[in-house]
Design a protein around this motif. Structure first.
Motif, PDB file in Angstrom:
ATOM      1  N   LEU A 108      89.339  28.895 110.067  1.00  0.00           N
ATOM      2  CA  LEU A 108      90.328  28.573 111.094  1.00  0.00           C
ATOM      3  C   LEU A 108      89.977  29.287 112.391  1.00  0.00           C
ATOM      4  CD1 LEU A 108      93.535  29.470 109.002  1.00  0.00           C
ATOM      5  CD2 LEU A 108      92.370  27.251 109.036  1.00  0.00           C
ATOM      6  N   ASP A 109      90.469  28.760 113.485  1.00  0.00           N
ATOM      7  CA  ASP A 109      90.560  29.522 114.724  1.00  0.00           C
ATOM      8  C   ASP A 109      92.016  29.943 114.843  1.00  0.00           C
ATOM      9  OD1 ASP A 109      87.937  29.403 115.473  1.00  0.00           O
ATOM     10  OD2 ASP A 109      88.177  27.767 116.903  1.00  0.00           O
ATOM     11  N   VAL A 110      92.256  31.235 114.947  1.00  0.00           N
ATOM     12  CA  VAL A 110      93.621  31.754 115.077  1.00  0.00           C
ATOM     13  C   VAL A 110      93.720  32.487 116.397  1.00  0.00           C
ATOM     14  CG1 VAL A 110      95.388  33.245 114.088  1.00  0.00           C
ATOM     15  CG2 VAL A 110      93.854  31.980 112.571  1.00  0.00           C
ATOM     16  N   GLY A 111      94.470  31.921 117.319  1.00  0.00           N
ATOM     17  CA  GLY A 111      94.580  32.533 118.643  1.00  0.00           C
ATOM     18  C   GLY A 111      93.239  32.664 119.330  1.00  0.00           C
ATOM     19  N   GLY A 112      92.311  31.751 119.027  1.00  0.00           N
ATOM     20  CA  GLY A 112      90.991  31.774 119.651  1.00  0.00           C
ATOM     21  C   GLY A 112      89.956  32.597 118.909  1.00  0.00           C
ATOM     22  N   GLN A 171     101.816  28.729 114.027  1.00  0.00           N
ATOM     23  CA  GLN A 171     101.575  30.128 114.383  1.00  0.00           C
ATOM     24  C   GLN A 171     101.225  30.933 113.132  1.00  0.00           C
ATOM     25  OE1 GLN A 171     101.627  31.617 117.503  1.00  0.00           O
ATOM     26  NE2 GLN A 171     101.834  29.564 118.360  1.00  0.00           N
ATOM     27  N   ALA A 172     100.129  31.674 113.195  1.00  0.00           N
ATOM     28  CA  ALA A 172      99.689  32.477 112.063  1.00  0.00           C
ATOM     29  C   ALA A 172      99.509  33.931 112.468  1.00  0.00           C
ATOM     30  CB  ALA A 172      98.374  31.933 111.506  1.00  0.00           C
ATOM     31  N   ARG A 173      99.674  34.811 111.498  1.00  0.00           N
ATOM     32  CA  ARG A 173      99.376  36.230 111.672  1.00  0.00           C
ATOM     33  C   ARG A 173      98.379  36.622 110.589  1.00  0.00           C
ATOM     34  NH1 ARG A 173     104.662  39.848 112.228  1.00  0.00           N
ATOM     35  NH2 ARG A 173     103.002  41.346 112.712  1.00  0.00           N
ATOM     36  N   CYS A 174      97.351  37.347 110.974  1.00  0.00           N
ATOM     37  CA  CYS A 174      96.275  37.676 110.032  1.00  0.00           C
ATOM     38  C   CYS A 174      96.043  39.177 109.936  1.00  0.00           C
ATOM     39  CB  CYS A 174      94.965  37.003 110.473  1.00  0.00           C
ATOM     40  SG  CYS A 174      95.066  35.195 110.609  1.00  0.00           S
ATOM     41  N   GLU A 175      95.549  39.569 108.781  1.00  0.00           N
ATOM     42  CA  GLU A 175      95.146  40.951 108.538  1.00  0.00           C
ATOM     43  C   GLU A 175      93.654  40.958 108.227  1.00  0.00           C
ATOM     44  OE1 GLU A 175      95.511  43.689 104.713  1.00  0.00           O
ATOM     45  OE2 GLU A 175      97.461  43.378 105.675  1.00  0.00           O
ATOM     46  N   CYS A 178      95.662  35.505 106.028  1.00  0.00           N
ATOM     47  CA  CYS A 178      96.532  34.982 107.077  1.00  0.00           C
ATOM     48  C   CYS A 178      97.817  34.405 106.492  1.00  0.00           C
ATOM     49  CB  CYS A 178      95.812  33.898 107.878  1.00  0.00           C
ATOM     50  SG  CYS A 178      94.344  34.478 108.759  1.00  0.00           S
ATOM     51  N   GLU A 179      98.899  34.531 107.253  1.00  0.00           N
ATOM     52  CA  GLU A 179     100.198  34.012 106.837  1.00  0.00           C
ATOM     53  C   GLU A 179     100.765  33.081 107.898  1.00  0.00           C
ATOM     54  OE1 GLU A 179     102.854  37.217 106.086  1.00  0.00           O
ATOM     55  OE2 GLU A 179     101.903  37.789 104.184  1.00  0.00           O
ATOM     56  N   ASP A 224     101.218  33.278 102.393  1.00  0.00           N
ATOM     57  CA  ASP A 224      99.774  33.484 102.399  1.00  0.00           C
ATOM     58  C   ASP A 224      99.059  32.133 102.335  1.00  0.00           C
ATOM     59  OD1 ASP A 224      97.127  34.077 101.824  1.00  0.00           O
ATOM     60  OD2 ASP A 224      97.585  35.534 100.258  1.00  0.00           O
ATOM     61  N   ILE A 225      98.309  31.803 103.386  1.00  0.00           N
ATOM     62  CA  ILE A 225      97.617  30.506 103.448  1.00  0.00           C
ATOM     63  C   ILE A 225      96.645  30.360 102.280  1.00  0.00           C
ATOM     64  CG2 ILE A 225      96.008  29.080 104.768  1.00  0.00           C
ATOM     65  CD1 ILE A 225      97.168  30.260 107.311  1.00  0.00           C
TER      66      ILE A 225
END
Length: 222
Positions: A33-37, A80-84, A98-99, A104-105
């Protein structure tokens, strides 16, 4: 006091290191994925490659890689995703968990039979995959080759693309198209060099055109 400050700094540094990208999702393929670029490889899962075909052993060939990528796109594109971040891979991608909406995706994909637990790197989703497999969910209900095995086969195919590694005297490539059509290519034809042979898909080498036709293959038009 200095020791306390040093500990606080180390804790904060660890938190920053663990924090990963967040933002709008753009789906590249089943597990990228691209998450926030930021380009992200989802941690602990392995999904079919975009061009991967599934089937064989009596099951018609079908584009499982494209199907998975589209399903993931339908689920997550634009959300919108948030990743660790857990690591960085050899391609420079953030390897991250990522969530979306707190879910959890990676786990959701494995449970839906869209991806496999990548046990080489993590056992986080081992039981999720086993449950999906027992119930024949998603990919588990069809003929599917593990993505890692498919990539290994593709690398081997590239090595023999021009006939290297073929049985001695058997340089004719028996290929199966996406529509399941059996076509053979002889050296010198337009698509011979680009044609890969995947024995896992039922493709094979032939020693003569007579042998290929007898087995049910037809000659490529170009």
């Amino acid at each position: 006091m200095k020791q306390i400050l040093s500990s606080i700094i180390l804790i904060l540094a660890g938190a920053v290191a663990a924090a990963g990208p967040s933002g709008r999702v753009h789906v590249i393929d089943g597990d990228t994925l691209d998450v926030g670029g930021t380009r992200v490889r989802l941690h602990g899962i392995d999904a079919p490659e975009v061009k991967q075909m599934c089937g064989g052993d009596g099951t018609p060939m079908w584009p499982c890689g494209a199907w998975v990528s589209q399903d993931v796109r339908d689920r997550y594109e634009g959300r919108q995703a948030r990743c660790e971040t857990r690591d960085t891979d050899r391609y420079g991608r953030a390897v991250a968990r990522c969530e979306v909406d707190g879910r959890d995706i990676g786990r959701e994909m494995v449970r839906a039979g869209l991806a496999f637990a990548y046990r080489r790197y993590s056992m986080d989703y081992d039981l999720d995959e086993k449950r999906a497999a027992v119930n024949g969910i998603g990919l588990h209900g069809t003929g599917v080759q593990a993505p890692a095995a498919f990539r290994a086969e593709a690398r081997k195919g590239r090595a023999v693309a021009n006939g290297a590694g073929a049985p001695e005297g058997c340089a004719i490539k028996g290929n199966i198209s996406r529509k399941g059509e059996r076509i053979y290519h002889v050296p010198g034809q337009e698509h011979y060099g680009a044609t890969r042979i995947s024995t896992a898909k039922g493709e094979r080498w032939f020693c003569s055109e007579t042998e290929a036709r007898a087995a049910g293959w037809r000659r490529a038009k170009r």
